[in-house]
Design a protein around this motif. Structure first.
Motif, PDB file in Angstrom:
ATOM      1  N   UNK A  75       0.782  -1.142   0.083  1.00 35.28           N
ATOM      2  CA  UNK A  75       0.185  -0.050  -0.255  1.00 35.28           C
ATOM      3  C   UNK A  75       0.735   1.057   0.144  1.00 35.28           C
ATOM      4  N   UNK A  76       2.114   1.415   0.011  1.00 40.08           N
ATOM      5  CA  UNK A  76       3.003   2.132  -0.190  1.00 40.08           C
ATOM      6  C   UNK A  76       2.935   3.210   1.532  1.00 40.08           C
ATOM      7  N   UNK A 112       2.121  -0.796  -4.859  1.00 39.63           N
ATOM      8  CA  UNK A 112       1.243  -2.005  -5.925  1.00 39.63           C
ATOM      9  C   UNK A 112       1.371  -0.436  -6.794  1.00 39.63           C
ATOM     10  N   UNK A 113       1.378  -0.145  -8.468  1.00 40.93           N
ATOM     11  CA  UNK A 113       1.147   0.577  -9.219  1.00 40.93           C
ATOM     12  C   UNK A 113      -0.328   1.161  -8.689  1.00 40.93           C
ATOM     13  N   UNK A 114      -0.092   2.788  -9.343  1.00 37.64           N
ATOM     14  CA  UNK A 114      -1.423   3.655  -8.303  1.00 37.64           C
ATOM     15  C   UNK A 114      -1.013   4.112  -6.870  1.00 37.64           C
ATOM     16  N   UNK A 115      -0.272   3.260  -5.631  1.00 38.60           N
ATOM     17  CA  UNK A 115       0.320   3.769  -4.217  1.00 38.60           C
ATOM     18  C   UNK A 115       1.703   4.182  -4.612  1.00 38.60           C
ATOM     19  N   UNK A 116       1.677   5.593  -4.257  1.00 41.05           N
ATOM     20  CA  UNK A 116       2.675   6.227  -4.289  1.00 41.05           C
ATOM     21  C   UNK A 116       2.969   6.606  -1.948  1.00 41.05           C
ATOM     22  N   UNK A 117       4.189   6.153  -2.567  1.00 44.82           N
ATOM     23  CA  UNK A 117       3.879   5.600  -1.217  1.00 44.82           C
ATOM     24  C   UNK A 117       4.071   7.297  -0.282  1.00 44.82           C
ATOM     25  N   UNK A 118       3.611   7.126   1.579  1.00 46.55           N
ATOM     26  CA  UNK A 118       3.159   8.012   2.247  1.00 46.55           C
ATOM     27  C   UNK A 118       4.854   8.551   3.313  1.00 46.55           C
ATOM     28  N   UNK A 124      15.407  -1.122  -0.979  1.00 53.37           N
ATOM     29  CA  UNK A 124      15.095  -2.249  -1.407  1.00 53.37           C
ATOM     30  C   UNK A 124      14.439  -3.151  -2.074  1.00 53.37           C
ATOM     31  N   UNK A 125      12.667  -2.321  -1.407  1.00 56.74           N
ATOM     32  CA  UNK A 125      11.849  -2.508  -1.345  1.00 56.74           C
ATOM     33  C   UNK A 125      11.364  -1.363  -3.278  1.00 56.74           C
ATOM     34  N   UNK A 126      11.500   0.169  -2.456  1.00 64.20           N
ATOM     35  CA  UNK A 126      11.038   0.621  -3.528  1.00 64.20           C
ATOM     36  C   UNK A 126      11.497  -0.122  -5.220  1.00 64.20           C
ATOM     37  N   UNK A 127      12.604  -0.341  -5.873  1.00 64.12           N
ATOM     38  CA  UNK A 127      12.542  -1.093  -6.968  1.00 64.12           C
ATOM     39  C   UNK A 127      12.242  -2.429  -6.546  1.00 64.12           C
ATOM     40  N   UNK A 128      11.544  -3.503  -6.396  1.00 64.52           N
ATOM     41  CA  UNK A 128      11.179  -4.644  -6.317  1.00 64.52           C
ATOM     42  C   UNK A 128      12.280  -5.649  -5.981  1.00 64.52           C
TER      43      UNK A 128
END
Length: 144
Positions: A75-76, A112-118, A124-128
């Protein structure tokens, strides 16, 4: 693509520290969701999201669904993981069953696409680059 584990938890009053209130220390689970079925005996507590380190007892006959760390990442950060613990009552046995739902260990985690991190998420997480197994291992090391 779903990993399910079912665990029975026996909080037996006959322990090395019978007067201790600690049944299970404060933690969050690594997976996606955790479903907790209780035996009617109170003891599960949820951290109050509006007052960190404030605890709300859950009625002993309630079935509870918790959000876990994989949901936070997917969910970012828009959905939080629920910190919880179990308190014991000296001389009282408590049983619960947990259904732990997670993605398969080899699934790569990122918002997920469409969930801009808050907030800031790890490099390591951001690029998967982190998979569920790595997250589980890291969470296990923190727990121990």
């Amino acid at each position: 693509m779903l990993n399910m584990n079912f665990r029975l938890c026996d909080y037996n009053p006959v322990t090395a520290a019978p007067e201790s209130e600690d049944g299970c220390g404060t933690h969050t689970d690594y997976g996606t969701f955790t479903v907790i079925f209780q035996d009617g005996t109170a003891g599960l507590e949820l951290e109050d999201s509006t007052a960190p380190s404030g605890w709300s007892p859950v009625p002993g006959d309630a079935t509870v669904i918790l959000t876990d760390w994989c949901v936070v990442i997917l969910s970012g950060g828009k959905i939080s993981a629920v910190r919880h613990r179990v308190r014991r009552s000296p001389g009282v046995r408590r049983l619960s069953a947990g259904l732990f739902l997670a993605l398969d260990l080899d699934v790569r985690l990122q918002p997920l696409k469409g969930f801009e991190p808050v907030g800031r998420m790890s490099d390591a997480v951001m690029p998967g680059e982190m998979d569920v197994e790595s997250l589980k291992e890291e969470m296990g090391q923190r727990w121990r």
